[in-house]
Design a protein around this motif. Structure first.
Motif, PDB file in Angstrom:
ATOM      1  N   UNK A 105       0.838  -1.194   0.000  1.00  0.00           N
ATOM      2  CA  UNK A 105       0.000   0.000   0.000  1.00  0.00           C
ATOM      3  C   UNK A 105       0.873   1.243   0.000  1.00  0.00           C
ATOM      4  N   UNK A 106       0.484   2.220  -0.801  1.00  0.00           N
ATOM      5  CA  UNK A 106       1.150   3.522  -0.756  1.00  0.00           C
ATOM      6  C   UNK A 106       0.538   4.379   0.338  1.00  0.00           C
ATOM      7  N   UNK A 107       1.246   5.422   0.674  1.00  0.00           N
ATOM      8  CA  UNK A 107       0.729   6.387   1.645  1.00  0.00           C
ATOM      9  C   UNK A 107      -0.644   6.889   1.201  1.00  0.00           C
ATOM     10  N   UNK A 108      -1.591   6.859   2.128  1.00  0.00           N
ATOM     11  CA  UNK A 108      -2.915   7.379   1.829  1.00  0.00           C
ATOM     12  C   UNK A 108      -3.853   6.378   1.176  1.00  0.00           C
ATOM     13  N   UNK A 145       3.481  -5.605   8.273  1.00  0.00           N
ATOM     14  CA  UNK A 145       4.853  -6.107   8.203  1.00  0.00           C
ATOM     15  C   UNK A 145       5.813  -4.923   8.294  1.00  0.00           C
ATOM     16  N   UNK A 146       5.654  -3.937   7.408  1.00  0.00           N
ATOM     17  CA  UNK A 146       6.408  -2.683   7.538  1.00  0.00           C
ATOM     18  C   UNK A 146       5.453  -1.524   7.286  1.00  0.00           C
ATOM     19  N   UNK A 147       5.768  -0.398   7.893  1.00  0.00           N
ATOM     20  CA  UNK A 147       4.946   0.787   7.700  1.00  0.00           C
ATOM     21  C   UNK A 147       4.058   1.087   8.888  1.00  0.00           C
ATOM     22  N   UNK A 148       3.094   1.946   8.671  1.00  0.00           N
ATOM     23  CA  UNK A 148       2.153   2.344   9.722  1.00  0.00           C
ATOM     24  C   UNK A 148       0.763   2.466   9.102  1.00  0.00           C
ATOM     25  N   UNK A 149      -0.226   2.027   9.839  1.00  0.00           N
ATOM     26  CA  UNK A 149      -1.597   2.153   9.352  1.00  0.00           C
ATOM     27  C   UNK A 149      -2.456   2.780  10.446  1.00  0.00           C
ATOM     28  N   UNK A 150      -3.568   3.357  10.029  1.00  0.00           N
ATOM     29  CA  UNK A 150      -4.542   3.815  11.022  1.00  0.00           C
ATOM     30  C   UNK A 150      -5.862   3.133  10.784  1.00  0.00           C
ATOM     31  N   UNK A 151      -6.593   2.912  11.860  1.00  0.00           N
ATOM     32  CA  UNK A 151      -7.971   2.417  11.802  1.00  0.00           C
ATOM     33  C   UNK A 151      -8.828   3.551  12.329  1.00  0.00           C
ATOM     34  N   UNK A 152      -9.856   3.932  11.608  1.00  0.00           N
ATOM     35  CA  UNK A 152     -10.574   5.158  11.962  1.00  0.00           C
ATOM     36  C   UNK A 152     -12.024   5.124  11.524  1.00  0.00           C
ATOM     37  N   UNK A 153     -12.777   6.044  12.091  1.00  0.00           N
ATOM     38  CA  UNK A 153     -14.175   6.271  11.746  1.00  0.00           C
ATOM     39  C   UNK A 153     -14.319   7.668  11.166  1.00  0.00           C
ATOM     40  N   UNK A 154     -15.193   7.806  10.210  1.00  0.00           N
ATOM     41  CA  UNK A 154     -15.530   9.132   9.686  1.00  0.00           C
ATOM     42  C   UNK A 154     -16.969   9.454  10.063  1.00  0.00           C
ATOM     43  N   UNK A 155     -17.199  10.700  10.460  1.00  0.00           N
ATOM     44  CA  UNK A 155     -18.574  11.120  10.719  1.00  0.00           C
ATOM     45  C   UNK A 155     -19.231  11.486   9.399  1.00  0.00           C
ATOM     46  N   UNK A 156     -20.519  11.648   9.462  1.00  0.00           N
ATOM     47  CA  UNK A 156     -21.330  12.108   8.346  1.00  0.00           C
ATOM     48  C   UNK A 156     -20.712  13.338   7.682  1.00  0.00           C
ATOM     49  N   UNK A 157     -20.231  14.266   8.493  1.00  0.00           N
ATOM     50  CA  UNK A 157     -19.693  15.528   7.966  1.00  0.00           C
ATOM     51  C   UNK A 157     -18.226  15.399   7.557  1.00  0.00           C
ATOM     52  N   UNK A 158     -17.629  14.225   7.737  1.00  0.00           N
ATOM     53  CA  UNK A 158     -16.254  14.027   7.308  1.00  0.00           C
ATOM     54  C   UNK A 158     -15.223  14.168   8.412  1.00  0.00           C
ATOM     55  N   UNK A 196      -3.279   3.248   4.978  1.00  0.00           N
ATOM     56  CA  UNK A 196      -1.833   3.274   5.208  1.00  0.00           C
ATOM     57  C   UNK A 196      -1.390   4.722   5.415  1.00  0.00           C
ATOM     58  N   UNK A 197      -0.628   4.980   6.462  1.00  0.00           N
ATOM     59  CA  UNK A 197      -0.149   6.335   6.737  1.00  0.00           C
ATOM     60  C   UNK A 197       1.175   6.599   6.040  1.00  0.00           C
ATOM     61  N   UNK A 198       1.807   5.534   5.558  1.00  0.00           N
ATOM     62  CA  UNK A 198       3.016   5.636   4.745  1.00  0.00           C
ATOM     63  C   UNK A 198       3.058   4.374   3.889  1.00  0.00           C
ATOM     64  N   UNK A 199       4.030   4.294   3.009  1.00  0.00           N
ATOM     65  CA  UNK A 199       4.208   3.093   2.197  1.00  0.00           C
ATOM     66  C   UNK A 199       4.317   1.895   3.144  1.00  0.00           C
ATOM     67  N   UNK A 200       3.465   0.909   2.967  1.00  0.00           N
ATOM     68  CA  UNK A 200       3.424  -0.181   3.939  1.00  0.00           C
ATOM     69  C   UNK A 200       3.265  -1.535   3.268  1.00  0.00           C
ATOM     70  N   UNK A 201       3.824  -2.543   3.906  1.00  0.00           N
ATOM     71  CA  UNK A 201       3.609  -3.919   3.473  1.00  0.00           C
ATOM     72  C   UNK A 201       2.727  -4.599   4.503  1.00  0.00           C
ATOM     73  N   UNK A 202       1.635  -5.173   4.028  1.00  0.00           N
ATOM     74  CA  UNK A 202       0.637  -5.762   4.910  1.00  0.00           C
ATOM     75  C   UNK A 202       0.481  -7.237   4.575  1.00  0.00           C
ATOM     76  N   UNK A 203       0.457  -8.061   5.615  1.00  0.00           N
ATOM     77  CA  UNK A 203       0.204  -9.488   5.439  1.00  0.00           C
ATOM     78  C   UNK A 203      -1.290  -9.721   5.514  1.00  0.00           C
ATOM     79  N   UNK A 204      -1.794 -10.524   4.610  1.00  0.00           N
ATOM     80  CA  UNK A 204      -3.225 -10.814   4.595  1.00  0.00           C
ATOM     81  C   UNK A 204      -3.464 -12.310   4.628  1.00  0.00           C
TER      82      UNK A 204
END
Lengths: 211, 211
Positions: A18-21, A38-51, A82-90
């Motif tokens: 995954x690329x950043x964003x 595996x490498x990188x950083x990710x966020x888990x988040x909620x968005x409200x109706x208004x963003x 992904x908050x930066x370029x990341x490698x994710x195991x699935x």
DNA sequence: ATAGCGCCTTGACATGGATCAAGTAATTGA
DNA sequence: TCAATTACTTGATCCATGTCAAGGCGCTAT
């Protein structure tokens, strides 16, 4: 999770880039498997109706995420990016479930992992509901100070904009509170580095106080 | 949890009696086992330094609680109190762990249970952080309406004071918002009974709106 | 019934923090 | 390295909700 379990998992998993964003999954998607950084950083988040955004977790290498719908057989309760370029195991759902049932001990580890996350949510709810912004910020710095062993000098792993979404406020408010904390000689701020000058003061602030 | 599992658990558990207002455990206590409501209602909650309360869960018959420290080997992250005279099943930690490891399937059920709770916390955090009080109140009423099958007429299972602590506000604010919701013909309130007059309006309000 | 006590409501006021707007600093990429 | 984009700061204003204070309603027990 133990190294043995990690190896077993790695052997039947696929890796994703995954690329950043880039989005990893969206709230409401069918939960089709289990992810691990595996490498990188990710966020888990909620968005409200208004963003408006509320970050639930920020995870780095070694952290598992996205299991909730696997166990429940439902969809994702939040989104992930992904908050930066990341490698994710699935690991696809069926393989993962086989793995759990055939690997005694792994289940207990997962129970412990989910329990830990429940504990963290408990604290996050407490912070959002019962504490004001200065207390939440101090608590966050103290957590970072514990995580990074370099007690007094801490590095912000995320931007201040992300930080404000993590503690449930805005960049403007973070900026103002940081200034007040500097005025009270609690901390020094240099871009992404925070130096803790008065750890006791920070602890007081994180529990009760206001500035 | 399945009936089979419930029976197994009941056979090795002890029962405890609590009066209204009695504490079941305190935040910070060592987690020595696992609890389940047999009859009555309990709340799980956090107290702030200043004594403000945030309710995390309200559980009735059949619900398990207090497992988090069992899996983690730590202490309770929150406190628990009986909201009325209640009978609680208690299973000591060691017996419980034996049970999990010797009962395949139970572990998966517990994983699903904890996952469901994580999902609920996710929603609670979203509500606290991203929604205002009128939206939180509407969302609560809609949840009650789903839980109780009597779609339009819902019974408040708790006092308005407890309700305000559950949704992270004060009795005064609840009172004022209820009034506005009546003025807008969304609901009718009679003591502990709420009649939903405009379910669409409530849904809009729970997602985005203000009154 | 009714006295008494909690729970709830209502009003007046205070305030933390959001929002809007504009400027400044820091990163990024060509 | 410099321009361009993005991130951060600062000030002015506004609003939702908390707090304090007083009054009313409705249970519960005698």
């Amino acid at each position: 999770m133990s190294d043995d379990h990690l190896k077993i998992i790695a052997s039947i998993a696929t890796t994703l880039n995954f690329d950043k964003g880039e989005m990893i999954f969206h709230e409401g998607d069918k939960g089709n498997g289990f992810y691990m950084v595996e490498t990188g950083t990710i966020k888990v988040f909620k968005l409200s109706f208004e963003g408006k955004e509320q970050i639930l977790h920020i995870y780095g290498p070694g952290h598992a995420f996205g299991e909730v719908p696997v166990f429940e057989g439902k969809n994702f309760p939040a989104s992930s990016m992904a908050l930066e370029k990341s490698v994710i195991i699935f690991l696809p759902r069926d393989k993962f479930v086989n793995l759990i049932t055939s690997t005694p001990g792994l289940g207990m580890n997962l129970l412990a992992d989910l329990s830990r996350r429940l504990r963290e949510f408990t604290i996050q709810i407490e912070n959002l509901s019962l504490k004001e912004v200065p207390a939440r910020l101090s608590a966050y710095f103290l957590t970072l100070s514990r995580e990074q062993k370099n007690e007094k000098k801490i590095m912000l792993p995320i931007s201040k904009a992300q930080l404000s979404n993590l503690i449930g406020t805005t960049p403007e408010t973070v900026s103002r509170v940081l200034k007040k904390m500097m005025d009270s000689s609690l901390i020094e701020v240099q871009t992404k580095t925070i130096v803790i000058k008065d750890i006791e003061g920070l602890q007081d602030l994180s529990e009760s106080g206001s500035l």
